[in-house]
Design an enzyme around this catalytic site. Structure first.
Site, mmCIF file in Angstrom:
data_model
loop_
_atom_site.group_PDB
_atom_site.id
_atom_site.type_symbol
_atom_site.label_atom_id
_atom_site.label_comp_id
_atom_site.label_asym_id
_atom_site.label_seq_id
_atom_site.Cartn_x
_atom_site.Cartn_y
_atom_site.Cartn_z
ATOM 1 C CG ASP A 11 -2.032 0.965 1.164
ATOM 2 O OD1 ASP A 11 -2.355 1.419 0.044
ATOM 3 O OD2 ASP A 11 -2.606 1.301 2.211
ATOM 4 N NE ARG A 15 -1.770 6.371 0.808
ATOM 5 C CZ ARG A 15 -1.971 5.529 1.804
ATOM 6 N NH1 ARG A 15 -1.955 5.971 3.058
ATOM 7 N NH2 ARG A 15 -2.165 4.254 1.574
ATOM 8 C CG HIS A 28 0.725 2.170 -9.859
ATOM 9 N ND1 HIS A 28 0.255 1.651 -8.676
ATOM 10 C CD2 HIS A 28 -0.227 3.060 -10.276
ATOM 11 C CE1 HIS A 28 -0.919 2.185 -8.381
ATOM 12 N NE2 HIS A 28 -1.229 3.041 -9.339
ATOM 13 C CB SER A 56 -8.331 -5.488 -4.194
ATOM 14 O OG SER A 56 -8.932 -4.216 -4.378
ATOM 15 C CG ASN A 59 -7.341 -1.962 -6.117
ATOM 16 O OD1 ASN A 59 -6.363 -2.691 -5.925
ATOM 17 N ND2 ASN A 59 -7.785 -1.134 -5.178
#
Length: 223
Positions: A11, A15, A28, A56, A59
């Site tokens: 995760d 950010r 990414h 997921s 997502n």
């Protein structure tokens, strides 16, 4: 009991990119580089399985541009990484549904597993288009289709790649403290560790720290 299966909820890519003044896509890209680094460190530390939660089923609700980029990134990188793993005797498994995934990417995922299927070193699992509830529902439906009674044993044997053992420790990066549907069945007795840094900031030292923390835990399994 040594740390055999490490699960990582990867995760904070977006950010991290924002904090560094970069486009989301760069987060990414850096995340994929971090996966390679962490896998190598885990292998050196003697961890037999490492599972990354990378995309997921929820997502798909992100922006179309971001989802398309992630799918294209996976399509272009997965086979190259599989070849790298095979050269190091490491195996790759993809845990998740093929629903919604384009045929070209689905084919690449299958080929990546095929490339590494005879490797006997560390196993690297990617939870891609994965949902913990869906995995259990899919397993139950397969059992029913086979005329089996729904039991913990029948569900377990129909999970995605049932040869993958239960998770010993789940680590989530970026300071968030929830599991977001990650490996709900296999993580039922896992230890949990939440760390503040974003996933692209992880390095080899973190693996050593995770193992040290795991070794402090007293796993009783309800006893």
């Amino acid at each position: 009991m040594s740390l055999e299966h490490l699960g990582i909820i990867a995760d904070g890519n977006r950010r991290w990119a924002k904090a560094n003044g970069l486009p989301t896509i760069e987060g990414h890209k850096r995340g994929l580089d971090t996966i390679e680094l962490i896998t190598e460190a885990a292998d050196k530390a003697g961890i037999r399985f490492v599972t990354f939660y990378v995309f997921s089923t929820e997502n798909w609700g992100r922006s179309k541009d971001e989802v398309n980029y992630i799918m294209k990134l996976a399509e272009t990188r997965i086979l190259k990484y599989a070849e790298k793993l095979a050269a190091k005797n490491a195996r790759m498994l993809i845990l998740g549904s093929r629903e919604k995934i384009g045929p070209k990417l689905a084919s690449a995922l299958d080929k990546a597993e095929k490339i590494t299927e005879n490797c006997t070193g560390i196993t690297v699992c990617f939870c891609f288009n994965y949902g913990g509830e869906k995995e259990i529902a899919d397993a139950a439906n397969t059992a029913l289709e086979n005329g089996e009674e729904i039991t913990p044993e029948s569900i377990r044997k129909h999970l995605y790649h049932p040869e993958v053992p239960d998770i010993d420790m789940v680590v989530r990066t970026s300071g968030e403290e929830r599991i977001s549907g990650f490996m709900l069945w296999r993580a039922s007795y896992a230890e949990f560790l939440f760390i503040k840094k974003y996933f692209p900031e992880m390095n080899e030292t973190d693996i050593a720290d995770i193992i040290t923390e795991y070794d402090k835990r007293n796993r009783r399994f309800g006893k």
